[in-house]
Design a protein around this motif. Structure first.
Motif, PDB file in Angstrom:
ATOM      1  N   ASP A  97       0.842  -1.194   0.000  1.00  0.00           N
ATOM      2  CA  ASP A  97       0.000   0.000   0.000  1.00  0.00           C
ATOM      3  C   ASP A  97       0.879   1.246   0.000  1.00  0.00           C
ATOM      4  O   ASP A  97       2.105   1.159  -0.073  1.00  0.00           O
ATOM      5  CB  ASP A  97      -0.984  -0.013   1.173  1.00  0.00           C
TER       6      ASP A  97
ATOM      7  N   ARG B 269       5.965   1.481  -3.374  1.00  0.00           N
ATOM      8  CA  ARG B 269       4.599   1.643  -2.869  1.00  0.00           C
ATOM      9  C   ARG B 269       3.858   2.773  -3.601  1.00  0.00           C
ATOM     10  O   ARG B 269       2.622   2.765  -3.670  1.00  0.00           O
ATOM     11  CB  ARG B 269       4.616   1.956  -1.374  1.00  0.00           C
TER      12      ARG B 269
ATOM     13  N   SER C  91       0.554   0.574  -4.966  1.00  0.00           N
ATOM     14  CA  SER C  91      -0.709   0.837  -4.267  1.00  0.00           C
ATOM     15  C   SER C  91      -1.843   1.136  -5.243  1.00  0.00           C
ATOM     16  O   SER C  91      -3.012   0.895  -4.932  1.00  0.00           O
ATOM     17  CB  SER C  91      -0.540   2.008  -3.306  1.00  0.00           C
TER      18      SER C  91
ATOM     19  N   VAL D 230      -4.951   2.575  -0.866  1.00  0.00           N
ATOM     20  CA  VAL D 230      -4.843   1.721  -2.052  1.00  0.00           C
ATOM     21  C   VAL D 230      -5.927   2.134  -3.036  1.00  0.00           C
ATOM     22  O   VAL D 230      -6.914   2.768  -2.672  1.00  0.00           O
ATOM     23  CB  VAL D 230      -5.000   0.218  -1.706  1.00  0.00           C
TER      24      VAL D 230
END
Length: 310
Positions: A105, A141, A145, A210
């Protein structure tokens, strides 16, 4: 009696073999290089037939068609198909292994104990707790995400989270890809996703998020710019932009408004650079737009990371 008559066909009509398939006899010849070709190698030409090599040579000298924004014409929205497939595949992985949400995430900074439990990072070194997040080098990330979504059991949105994002990706993605071509469209999508992740990191580094919403908001911003530039729009720009802005405001309490706004701004900026680049220097200006925005976003990540980690 004509002593030269043998009852055989003239030598010039004798069958030869295809230059690409030596075991295949043929009377056909390339109208350009005059080599023998079999029916499988034969390509239609304005006059006669040509071999594959002559066709490739001709194609290299013919100027490829381009869209008004410099991309190659798209027959099918392959990048949109691929993005949807990746998001669906990632969701299936989530259903089997929910732990991937915490691993990929958009968390900016946090602490994790030996059991995998996540805690807020208060900036104090604590033995037994491992720092995680974008500020600690996990830059992936920022993009990973955008391919993950809430599980059906998470939050009020649940399954609607991925459903709405895929719907808008399908509606807007096909139009933007058709106008920009595969490569430019992919650049808009990824930079929009990156822009959403970066603004979320700058404003709320201790909050994770997310979803493809940032990228989809970027497509909306880019679509509006392209529609204004062309004065042609299969969907009214107001019918795209207004609902997106209203949803961003109304859902700010439980969704990542930072990701939405960051994606919208990034997509709009890239779209502006693509749409209004001068024709004589179109590719150079468009490339410079992508590079400049990428460098700016990454520089902001570096500065924020230094601020958080000291």
């Amino acid at each position: 009696m004509d002593m030269t008559s043998t009852g055989q066909p003239p030598a010039e009509n004798a069958a030869s073999t295809c230059y690409r398939h030596p075991k295949r006899e043929t009377l056909l010849r390339c109208s350009r290089c005059d080599r023998h070709i079999c029916p499988d190698c034969m390509r239609e030409a304005p006059v006669g037939h040509r071999c594959p090599e002559c066709v490739r040579a001709d194609n290299r000298t013919v100027r490829q068609a381009r869209t008004v924004f410099g991309g190659r014409p798209v027959t099918r929205p392959l990048v949109t198909y691929a993005l949807i497939a990746l998001i669906v595949l990632a969701y299936l992985v989530e259903l089997v292994h929910p732990a991937v949400l915490d691993q990929f995430d958009s968390l900016g900074t946090g602490l994790v104990d030996d059991a995998g439990q996540r805690y807020v990072d208060d900036g104090v070194a604590r033995p037994g707790y491992e720092p995680v997040g974008i500020a600690h080098g996990e830059w992936y990330r920022l993009l990973t995400s955008s391919f993950l979504h809430l599980l059906p059991t998470q939050g009020a949105l649940g399954f609607l989270h991925i459903t709405f994002n895929l719907w808008w990706l399908w509606v807007l993605g096909r139009v933007v890809e058709d106008r920009l071509g595969h490569g430019r469209y992919l650049a808009v999508y990824l930079l929009s996703a990156l822009g959403g992740g970066v603004l979320g990191f700058l404003v709320s580094p201790d909050q994770s998020a997310v979803g493809a919403s940032g990228a989809v908001y970027g497509l909306a911003g880019c679509y509006v710019v392209l529609a204004r530039r062309l004065h042609h729009h299969p969907i009214e720009p107001q019918r795209v932009l207004v609902p997106f802005v209203i949803w961003m405001v109304l859902s700010a309490g439980w969704t990542s408004w930072e990701g939405h706004l960051g994606g919208l701004l990034a997509g709009g900026l890239v779209g502006f650079g693509f749409a209004y680049a001068p024709a004589k220097r179109r590719t150079a200006v468009q490339t410079a737009t992508v590079v400049a925005l990428t460098v700016l976003l990454l520089a902001l990540v570096v500065l924020k990371s230094l601020e958080l980690t000291g």
